[in-house]
Motif scaffolding. Structure first.
Motif, PDB file in Angstrom:
ATOM      1  N   GLN A   1       0.802  -1.224   0.000  1.00 46.68           N
ATOM      2  CA  GLN A   1       0.000   0.000   0.000  1.00 46.68           C
ATOM      3  C   GLN A   1       0.840   1.281   0.000  1.00 46.68           C
ATOM      4  O   GLN A   1       0.301   2.367  -0.199  1.00 46.68           O
ATOM      5  N   TRP A   2       2.145   1.164   0.182  1.00 48.00           N
ATOM      6  CA  TRP A   2       2.952   2.355   0.344  1.00 48.00           C
ATOM      7  C   TRP A   2       3.112   3.141  -0.960  1.00 48.00           C
ATOM      8  O   TRP A   2       3.009   4.372  -0.960  1.00 48.00           O
TER       9      TRP A   2
ATOM     10  N   ILE B   1      -1.493   2.584   8.269  1.00 49.36           N
ATOM     11  CA  ILE B   1      -0.944   1.625   7.303  1.00 49.36           C
ATOM     12  C   ILE B   1       0.555   1.442   7.536  1.00 49.36           C
ATOM     13  O   ILE B   1       1.067   0.317   7.592  1.00 49.36           O
ATOM     14  N   VAL B   2       1.266   2.551   7.674  1.00 54.15           N
ATOM     15  CA  VAL B   2       2.714   2.487   7.890  1.00 54.15           C
ATOM     16  C   VAL B   2       3.036   1.800   9.211  1.00 54.15           C
ATOM     17  O   VAL B   2       3.935   0.946   9.277  1.00 54.15           O
TER      18      VAL B   2
ATOM     19  N   LEU C   1       9.385   9.507   0.746  1.00 54.15           N
ATOM     20  CA  LEU C   1       8.323  10.498   0.951  1.00 54.15           C
ATOM     21  C   LEU C   1       7.505  10.192   2.205  1.00 54.15           C
ATOM     22  O   LEU C   1       6.845  11.073   2.761  1.00 54.15           O
ATOM     23  N   LEU C   2       7.548   8.943   2.644  1.00 50.83           N
ATOM     24  CA  LEU C   2       6.836   8.534   3.858  1.00 50.83           C
ATOM     25  C   LEU C   2       7.741   8.569   5.091  1.00 50.83           C
ATOM     26  O   LEU C   2       7.323   8.143   6.170  1.00 50.83           O
TER      27      LEU C   2
ATOM     28  N   THR D   1       8.657   4.060  14.260  1.00 49.27           N
ATOM     29  CA  THR D   1       9.811   3.180  14.410  1.00 49.27           C
ATOM     30  C   THR D   1      10.568   3.558  15.675  1.00 49.27           C
ATOM     31  O   THR D   1      10.792   4.755  15.926  1.00 49.27           O
ATOM     32  N   PRO D   2      10.968   2.599  16.489  1.00 49.28           N
ATOM     33  CA  PRO D   2      11.760   2.920  17.687  1.00 49.28           C
ATOM     34  C   PRO D   2      12.982   3.772  17.344  1.00 49.28           C
ATOM     35  O   PRO D   2      13.619   3.578  16.305  1.00 49.28           O
TER      36      PRO D   2
END
Length: 274
Positions: free
Chosen positions: A153-154, A171-172, A198-199, A207-208
Motif C-alpha cells: 500500500q505504500w 498503514i505504515v 516520501l513517507l 519506528t523505535p
C-alpha cells in the motif's frame, strides 16, 4: 542498431516518480553532468507485475534512453533492478552502453550501519519475492541476517500524495510492526523502494528511535561518484553542461505537478511514447 554517441547524458529510469528521490541526490552530488529522467508512469506500479513483464517494460525504456544518446543508464527502481537488470546486462547491452541498478550500492554498504547484524528490508512485493536483497547482502556480508516485508500500500499512498494523516499512519505503523516482529534485534531498516522516502516522517514516527532508517538516494549517489571515478572510460563519455530533461509515458502536466514533490523543485516534462 543503436549508435554509441561520443558524449551523452546520464539516463535515469523509474517506473514512476520514486526515482526522482534518487535523481535528486545524484544531481546534488554530481551537478555538472547532463541527465535525462524517464518515468514509465503509464504502467506504474511495477511491484506487482510478473518478472517477464517488468523485464520487457524496463528493457524498452532503457533502449529509449540509449536512442536519446545516453551511454550510462541508472535503474532508479528497485523492482526493475531486481527483475530486469541482470538479464539486460548479460543479454541485451549494445556495445559501449552501461546499465546500473540500485540494489548493489545499498547492499554493499549495509555493514556500516548495523551493529546487531539484523537488517530489515521494506519493499514492494516484487522486490521481496525476488529475494534480491537477501541474496546480495548474504553475498557481501554473510554474517548479516536479513528480514523482509512487502508494503503493497505504500507506493499507492505516495502516488496519491497521501503521505500524512491518520489513515496513512495506520498503514505504515502496521507494516513497521510486521517487520520488527520478525526479530527484536533488527537495528537497521532499508527503504528498498524509491517511493518510500516520501513517507519518512511517518516511518520515523512509528519506528523505535534506536533503529536506523536508510533511504537509498544518498547511498546510490555516493556509489555513482565512486563508479565514475573507477571507470574513466565511462565517465569521459558523460556530457557535462548541467542540463536536465524529464520525460513521462503519461500526461506531462500531471507528471510536473507530482514530480515537484519528489524532486524538491519544479520540473518541465514532455510526453514520450514507448
Amino acid at each position: 542498431m543503436i549508435a554509441t554517441a561520443e558524449h551523452g547524458p546520464i539516463g535515469i529510469f523509474d517506473s514512476g516518480f520514486g526515482g526522482l528521490t534518487v535523481f535528486r541526490e545524484i544531481k546534488n552530488a554530481l551537478p555538472m553532468y547532463d541527465y535525462i529522467y524517464l518515468g514509465d508512469n503509464a504502467r506504474v506500479p511495477y511491484g506487482t507485475r510478473p518478472f517477464e513483464e517488468v523485464y520487457e517494460f524496463t528493457k524498452a525504456c532503457v533502449f529509449k534512453l540509449f536512442e536519446m544518446g545516453c551511454n550510462l543508464v541508472i535503474l532508479a527502481c528497485n523492482t526493475a533492478s531486481a527483475k530486469a537488470l541482470r538479464t539486460i546486462q548479460q543479454n541485451d547491452l549494445p556495445p559501449g552502453k552501461k546499465v546500473l541498478g540500485v540494489i548493489r550500492p545499498t547492499t554493499e554498504s549495509i555493514h556500516q550501519y548495523t551493529k546487531t547484524n539484523k537488517v530489515g528490508v521494506l519493499a514492494t512485493q516484487g522486490t521481496v519475492l525476488s529475494e534480491s536483497y537477501k541474496i546480495e547482502i548474504t553475498k557481501f556480508h554473510p554474517e548479516i541476517n536479513v528480514y523482509q516485508h512487502a508494503c503493497p500500500q505504500w507506493v499507492p499512498l505516495v502516488e496519491r500524495n497521501e503521505i500524512t494523516g491518520e489513515k496513512s499512519g495506520e498503514i505504515v505503523e502496521k507494516d513497521i510492526q510486521s517487520i520488527l516482529a520478525q526479530s527484536p534485534e533488527i537495528d537497521t531498516l532499508i527503504l528498498a523502494c524509491t517511493h518510500y522516502p516520501l513517507l519518512l516522517p511517518l516511518i520515523r514516527q512509528h519506528t523505535p528511535a534506536h533503529i536506523k532508517i536508510l533511504p537509498q538516494g544518498e547511498l546510490i549517489a555516493q556509489s555513482l561518484v565512486d563508479y565514475l571515478n573507477r571507470h574513466p572510460e565511462v565517465e569521459s563519455r558523460c556530457s557535462k553542461n548541467s542540463n536536465m530533461q524529464f520525460y513521462t509515458t503519461e500526461n506531462a502536466d500531471d507528471f510536473e505537478e507530482k514530480a515537484a514533490i519528489f524532486f524538491g523543485e519544479k520540473v518541465h516534462a514532455a510526453y514520450i511514447a514507448i
